[in-house]
Write a protein that holds these residues in place. Structure first.
Motif, PDB file in Angstrom:
ATOM      1  N   UNK A  49      36.415  44.782  50.878  1.00 19.97           N
ATOM      2  CA  UNK A  49      37.238  45.892  51.343  1.00 19.97           C
ATOM      3  C   UNK A  49      36.498  46.870  52.240  1.00 19.97           C
ATOM      4  N   UNK A  50      35.227  46.613  52.486  1.00 17.33           N
ATOM      5  CA  UNK A  50      34.407  47.507  53.301  1.00 17.33           C
ATOM      6  C   UNK A  50      34.196  46.926  54.690  1.00 17.33           C
ATOM      7  N   UNK A  51      34.371  47.748  55.728  1.00 16.10           N
ATOM      8  CA  UNK A  51      34.078  47.335  57.100  1.00 16.10           C
ATOM      9  C   UNK A  51      32.682  47.821  57.472  1.00 16.10           C
ATOM     10  N   UNK A  52      32.038  47.112  58.379  1.00 22.58           N
ATOM     11  CA  UNK A  52      30.728  47.568  58.841  1.00 22.58           C
ATOM     12  C   UNK A  52      30.841  48.940  59.486  1.00 22.58           C
ATOM     13  N   UNK A  53      31.965  49.211  60.135  1.00 21.61           N
ATOM     14  CA  UNK A  53      32.151  50.521  60.761  1.00 21.61           C
ATOM     15  C   UNK A  53      32.216  51.625  59.698  1.00 21.61           C
ATOM     16  N   UNK A  54      32.793  51.326  58.531  1.00 18.45           N
ATOM     17  CA  UNK A  54      32.799  52.303  57.440  1.00 18.45           C
ATOM     18  C   UNK A  54      31.365  52.698  57.074  1.00 18.45           C
ATOM     19  N   UNK A  55      30.499  51.700  57.048  1.00 16.41           N
ATOM     20  CA  UNK A  55      29.108  51.933  56.651  1.00 16.41           C
ATOM     21  C   UNK A  55      28.369  52.746  57.705  1.00 16.41           C
ATOM     22  N   UNK A  56      28.505  52.342  58.966  1.00 17.84           N
ATOM     23  CA  UNK A  56      27.777  53.048  60.030  1.00 17.84           C
ATOM     24  C   UNK A  56      28.259  54.488  60.167  1.00 17.84           C
ATOM     25  N   UNK A  57      29.552  54.708  60.056  1.00 22.56           N
ATOM     26  CA  UNK A  57      30.071  56.069  60.150  1.00 22.56           C
ATOM     27  C   UNK A  57      29.572  56.936  59.003  1.00 22.56           C
ATOM     28  N   UNK A  58      29.569  56.375  57.808  1.00 25.52           N
ATOM     29  CA  UNK A  58      29.088  57.129  56.651  1.00 25.52           C
ATOM     30  C   UNK A  58      27.597  57.428  56.768  1.00 25.52           C
TER      31      UNK A  58
END
Length: 219
Positions: A49-58
């Motif tokens: 359920x996690x996108x790489x973009x979620x990680x980089x933005x966080x």
């Protein structure tokens, strides 16, 4: 701090470590932020359920920066899992080396294993519940570390039984029960829990002692 003071501090930092050292430090800092952000994201949303973009933005970095440090989302998961499992193996090995007496070894192992899963409960949940999301070759590497943890605990229990200190019908089942107790702490423990990691570890040491047929020692 004034702008001039900030510039002076930055200049002193560069002169102290060199431009290359500063770049390396910043790169390592970005890498760690990505790992920390991935741990939070995987714990809350799950790996799929996690996108790489979620990680980089966080993490506060560009999306492209993520791929400078990690080849994929799965690579991030593998690094989290490998680091956590290697740390747990070190905890168990160090505890086993702390004494030559199997009873003391087992108590030290359980104590360290439980505390590690409590203090690192978020990443530990990922390590145990997202194992199937790893690529086959990465799963095999993690499973090898897990076998090392299990083998070390099993060897202590078998030696205790051989010396007559432990009374166990099946050392393999007891090993599974003891490791499962420690692992499960990560499922329910949270930082604001009214029991401290040390309190839980002390109680679980008593449970482990009973499992091998010994009266628990007072802590």
């Amino acid at each position: 701090m004034s702008e001039g003071t900030k510039v002076s501090a930055e200049k002193a930092h560069v002169e102290s470590y060199g431009a290359g050292g500063v770049r390396a430090a910043r790169s390592q800092e970005a890498r760690q932020r990505l790992l920390d952000a991935a741990i939070v994201a995987f714990a809350h949303r799950g790996f799929h359920g996690t996108r790489t973009r979620d990680i980089s933005e966080s993490a506060g970095v560009s999306h492209g920066t993520l791929y400078v440090h990690f080849s994929s989302k799965e690579d991030l998961l593998f690094e989290i899992s490998r680091t956590g499992h290697e740390r747990e193996l070190t905890v168990v090995e160090n505890a086993a080396r702390s004494s030559s007496d199997p009873a003391e070894q087992l108590q030290a192992i359980v104590h360290g294993f439980v505390i590690d899963h409590a203090r690192n409960h978020t990443s530990a949940r990922i390590n145990n519940y997202e194992l199937e999301a790893l690529a086959d070759e990465h799963q095999l590497e993690i499973l090898e570390i897990r076998r090392g943890i299990r083998h070390r605990i099993l060897s202590v229990i078998e030696e205790g039984a051989r010396q007559g200190q432990f009374v166990v019908e099946d050392a393999h089942i007891v090993t599974t029960a003891i490791t499962s107790l420690g692992i499960d702490v990560a499922r329910w423990y949270r930082d604001d829990h009214h029991w401290s990691p040390e309190q839980i570890a002390s109680y679980y040491c008593g449970l482990a002692a009973r499992m091998v047929g010994r009266a628990p020692t007072s802590s």
